[in-house]
Write a protein that holds these residues in place. Sequence first.
Motif, PDB file in Angstrom:
ATOM      1  N   LYS A  73       1.178  -1.329   0.673  1.00  0.00           N
ATOM      2  CA  LYS A  73      -0.161  -0.162   0.208  1.00  0.00           C
ATOM      3  C   LYS A  73       1.045   1.512   0.080  1.00  0.00           C
ATOM      4  O   LYS A  73       0.344   2.025  -0.626  1.00  0.00           O
ATOM      5  N   LEU A  74       2.348   1.000   0.363  1.00  0.00           N
ATOM      6  CA  LEU A  74       2.973   2.542  -0.108  1.00  0.00           C
ATOM      7  C   LEU A  74       3.727   2.584  -0.568  1.00  0.00           C
ATOM      8  O   LEU A  74       4.641   3.153  -0.835  1.00  0.00           O
ATOM      9  N   GLY A  75       3.985   1.128  -1.400  1.00  0.00           N
ATOM     10  CA  GLY A  75       4.604   1.412  -2.773  1.00  0.00           C
ATOM     11  C   GLY A  75       5.352   0.675  -2.767  1.00  0.00           C
ATOM     12  O   GLY A  75       6.349   0.522  -3.668  1.00  0.00           O
ATOM     13  N   VAL A  76       5.490   0.094  -1.661  1.00  0.00           N
ATOM     14  CA  VAL A  76       7.330  -1.148  -1.607  1.00  0.00           C
ATOM     15  C   VAL A  76       6.548  -2.461  -1.861  1.00  0.00           C
ATOM     16  O   VAL A  76       6.425  -3.101  -1.063  1.00  0.00           O
ATOM     17  N   ASN A  77       7.563  -3.037  -3.266  1.00  0.00           N
ATOM     18  CA  ASN A  77       6.953  -4.840  -3.273  1.00  0.00           C
ATOM     19  C   ASN A  77       8.063  -4.944  -3.411  1.00  0.00           C
ATOM     20  O   ASN A  77       8.200  -6.616  -3.691  1.00  0.00           O
ATOM     21  N   THR A  78       9.301  -4.401  -4.039  1.00  0.00           N
ATOM     22  CA  THR A  78      10.614  -5.015  -3.703  1.00  0.00           C
ATOM     23  C   THR A  78      11.705  -4.711  -3.215  1.00  0.00           C
ATOM     24  O   THR A  78      11.889  -3.643  -2.265  1.00  0.00           O
ATOM     25  N   GLY A  79      12.961  -5.403  -3.041  1.00  0.00           N
ATOM     26  CA  GLY A  79      13.710  -4.376  -2.387  1.00  0.00           C
ATOM     27  C   GLY A  79      14.432  -3.199  -2.845  1.00  0.00           C
ATOM     28  O   GLY A  79      15.165  -2.450  -2.167  1.00  0.00           O
ATOM     29  N   ALA A  80      14.446  -3.409  -4.166  1.00  0.00           N
ATOM     30  CA  ALA A  80      14.538  -1.872  -4.852  1.00  0.00           C
ATOM     31  C   ALA A  80      14.011  -1.308  -4.021  1.00  0.00           C
ATOM     32  O   ALA A  80      14.452   0.579  -4.102  1.00  0.00           O
ATOM     33  N   ASP A  81      12.778  -0.638  -4.192  1.00  0.00           N
ATOM     34  CA  ASP A  81      11.540   0.033  -4.004  1.00  0.00           C
ATOM     35  C   ASP A  81      12.282   0.288  -2.407  1.00  0.00           C
ATOM     36  O   ASP A  81      12.532   1.017  -1.647  1.00  0.00           O
ATOM     37  N   LEU A  82      12.109  -0.868  -1.401  1.00  0.00           N
ATOM     38  CA  LEU A  82      12.998  -0.357  -0.091  1.00  0.00           C
ATOM     39  C   LEU A  82      13.757   0.308   0.294  1.00  0.00           C
ATOM     40  O   LEU A  82      14.051   1.127   0.600  1.00  0.00           O
ATOM     41  N   ALA A  83      14.846   0.227  -0.514  1.00  0.00           N
ATOM     42  CA  ALA A  83      16.276   0.788  -0.778  1.00  0.00           C
ATOM     43  C   ALA A  83      16.516   2.663  -1.001  1.00  0.00           C
ATOM     44  O   ALA A  83      16.906   3.156  -0.835  1.00  0.00           O
ATOM     45  N   GLN A  84      14.886   2.837  -1.709  1.00  0.00           N
ATOM     46  CA  GLN A  84      14.507   3.717  -2.368  1.00  0.00           C
ATOM     47  C   GLN A  84      14.249   5.123  -0.582  1.00  0.00           C
ATOM     48  O   GLN A  84      13.947   6.451  -1.296  1.00  0.00           O
ATOM     49  N   LYS A  85      13.608   4.380   0.137  1.00  0.00           N
ATOM     50  CA  LYS A  85      13.292   5.445   1.231  1.00  0.00           C
ATOM     51  C   LYS A  85      14.538   5.293   1.791  1.00  0.00           C
ATOM     52  O   LYS A  85      14.864   3.720   2.524  1.00  0.00           O
ATOM     53  N   ASP A  86      14.727   6.558   2.915  1.00  0.00           N
ATOM     54  CA  ASP A  86      15.424   6.943   4.199  1.00  0.00           C
ATOM     55  C   ASP A  86      15.376   6.363   5.428  1.00  0.00           C
ATOM     56  O   ASP A  86      13.796   5.560   5.771  1.00  0.00           O
ATOM     57  N   GLU A  87      16.077   6.207   5.862  1.00  0.00           N
ATOM     58  CA  GLU A  87      15.673   5.941   7.671  1.00  0.00           C
ATOM     59  C   GLU A  87      14.703   6.398   7.751  1.00  0.00           C
ATOM     60  O   GLU A  87      13.901   6.153   8.783  1.00  0.00           O
ATOM     61  N   ALA A  88      14.576   8.137   8.069  1.00  0.00           N
ATOM     62  CA  ALA A  88      13.478   8.706   8.583  1.00  0.00           C
ATOM     63  C   ALA A  88      12.343   7.953   8.833  1.00  0.00           C
ATOM     64  O   ALA A  88      10.904   8.347   9.459  1.00  0.00           O
ATOM     65  N   TRP A  89      11.987   7.974   7.402  1.00  0.00           N
ATOM     66  CA  TRP A  89      10.535   7.122   6.140  1.00  0.00           C
ATOM     67  C   TRP A  89      10.324   6.416   6.717  1.00  0.00           C
ATOM     68  O   TRP A  89       8.634   5.540   7.040  1.00  0.00           O
ATOM     69  N   LEU A  90      11.335   4.730   6.750  1.00  0.00           N
ATOM     70  CA  LEU A  90      11.234   3.658   7.249  1.00  0.00           C
ATOM     71  C   LEU A  90      10.936   4.120   9.456  1.00  0.00           C
ATOM     72  O   LEU A  90       9.819   2.672   9.232  1.00  0.00           O
ATOM     73  N   ALA A  91      11.383   4.527   9.778  1.00  0.00           N
ATOM     74  CA  ALA A  91      11.143   4.730  10.926  1.00  0.00           C
ATOM     75  C   ALA A  91       9.743   4.738  11.296  1.00  0.00           C
ATOM     76  O   ALA A  91       8.690   4.441  12.296  1.00  0.00           O
ATOM     77  N   HIS A  92       8.715   6.251  10.844  1.00  0.00           N
ATOM     78  CA  HIS A  92       7.795   6.742  10.570  1.00  0.00           C
ATOM     79  C   HIS A  92       6.807   5.413  10.623  1.00  0.00           C
ATOM     80  O   HIS A  92       5.938   5.604  11.020  1.00  0.00           O
ATOM     81  N   HIS A  93       7.111   4.152   9.680  1.00  0.00           N
ATOM     82  CA  HIS A  93       6.252   4.078   8.789  1.00  0.00           C
ATOM     83  C   HIS A  93       6.234   2.669   9.954  1.00  0.00           C
ATOM     84  O   HIS A  93       5.381   1.732  10.106  1.00  0.00           O
ATOM     85  N   PHE A  94       7.343   2.466  10.442  1.00  0.00           N
ATOM     86  CA  PHE A  94       7.707   0.645  10.868  1.00  0.00           C
ATOM     87  C   PHE A  94       8.782   0.642  12.187  1.00  0.00           C
ATOM     88  O   PHE A  94       9.164  -0.443  12.689  1.00  0.00           O
ATOM     89  N   GLY A  95       8.599   1.793  12.889  1.00  0.00           N
ATOM     90  CA  GLY A  95       9.096   1.949  13.910  1.00  0.00           C
ATOM     91  C   GLY A  95      10.525   1.548  14.367  1.00  0.00           C
ATOM     92  O   GLY A  95      10.780   1.798  13.013  1.00  0.00           O
ATOM     93  N   SER A  96      10.660   0.895  15.461  1.00  0.00           N
ATOM     94  CA  SER A  96      11.948   0.812  15.062  1.00  0.00           C
ATOM     95  C   SER A  96      12.405  -0.363  14.845  1.00  0.00           C
ATOM     96  O   SER A  96      13.824  -0.645  14.686  1.00  0.00           O
ATOM     97  N   TRP A  97      11.887  -0.691  13.753  1.00  0.00           N
ATOM     98  CA  TRP A  97      12.422  -1.807  12.933  1.00  0.00           C
ATOM     99  C   TRP A  97      12.678  -1.811  11.711  1.00  0.00           C
ATOM    100  O   TRP A  97      13.632  -2.407  10.870  1.00  0.00           O
ATOM    101  N   GLY A  98      12.458   0.231  11.428  1.00  0.00           N
ATOM    102  CA  GLY A  98      13.006   0.733   9.791  1.00  0.00           C
ATOM    103  C   GLY A  98      14.734   1.099   9.967  1.00  0.00           C
ATOM    104  O   GLY A  98      15.103   0.584   8.627  1.00  0.00           O
TER     105      GLY A  98
END
Length: 368
Positions: free
Chosen positions: A200-225
């Motif tokens: 739903k956030l547009g992340v389907n592959t490792g490549a998509d995930l690598a496009q996101k910065d750590e702050a964005w990941l922390a916002h959406h996935f907490g400490s797992w970011g």
Amino acid sequence: MEVEAALIRKIIHVDMDAFYASVEQRDNPELRGKPVAVGGSSKRGVVAAASYEARAFGVRSAMPSVTAQRQCPDLVFVKPRFEAYKAVSRHIREIFSRFTDIVQPLSLDEAYLDVTQDKQGIGSAVKIAKAIRTAIRDETGLTASAGVSYNKFIAKLASDQNKPDGLCVILPEQGPEFVASLPVRRFHGVGPRTAEKMAKLGVNTGADLAQKDEAWLAHHFGSWGGYLFQAARGIDLRPVNSNAVRKSIGAESTYFNDKRSEAELRDALDVIVDILWDRIDRHCGQGRTLVLKARYSDFRTITRSRTVGHILADRAAIAQLGHRLLDQIQPVEMGVRLLGLTLSGLIDQTTSPESTPQGHFTFDHIED
């Protein structure tokens, strides 16, 4: 971010192929070539393991037995023989010890090995992996798949790449590209619901995930970011820990159709008890605290726990206490979309699981 040379290790992840079912087929020639499920065939039974012949029909571990039988009418059910599986596991670990003393078992059928400095002076992690797989085949009659890489995260991904009876090698310079090519569902710890959220956030592959910065990941996935940020770049600095300590063993199920009635919830809990007890037995877990988790249709999550004065040493004790905890949330105000049980505060075990960034080990979600 690049992997520093000083942090590069030689890691092998060895994963036995359809371990329980393969042991049964090895010991009973009549089962060879047939779809086999290890587990109970009753209405409330659960598949503990499935042979590759059964997997071709979509039969998977943790699947209710009635569903498995429906998908594969010719499925042969075999009762688990955990003592036999443990004996084979001990033999396999003895094989590991010939090559390295740094071994981190995850369960009876898989383990990480750090062979950066191997005992036999072979020098090549690939040659060591081949030697281990050959020894396992020759001495146990079973096959194992292995992933060879520079860290645990990628080695585990690689071991699943060419199953069964396969070997996959990912060099340091190949790591980021390899991770980028994979669907995020392959990442350890990403279950169906997390994958759905990522999609739903547009992340389907490792490549998509690598496009996101750590702050964005922390916002959406907490400490797992932070873990996701590094994993998407092929980085994992965790050492192979031969002294890792398991903190809990759990099982939880996410339902497409919410459970509402008491009868539905009790039937669902019985299935989870079977899965949990299977995992407790295979990991030799011992504990006194049981935790019930329930997530309602509005995503509100509640837990109920109880610590007893004795070790919860059998399935009946787990089931009895689990249903008492379920009593505490009855009647439910709305539908339950997730139900789970966890044995926590473990005091003794003979195998140790992988430590996740959150500091505990969570088993895969089950969807019906």
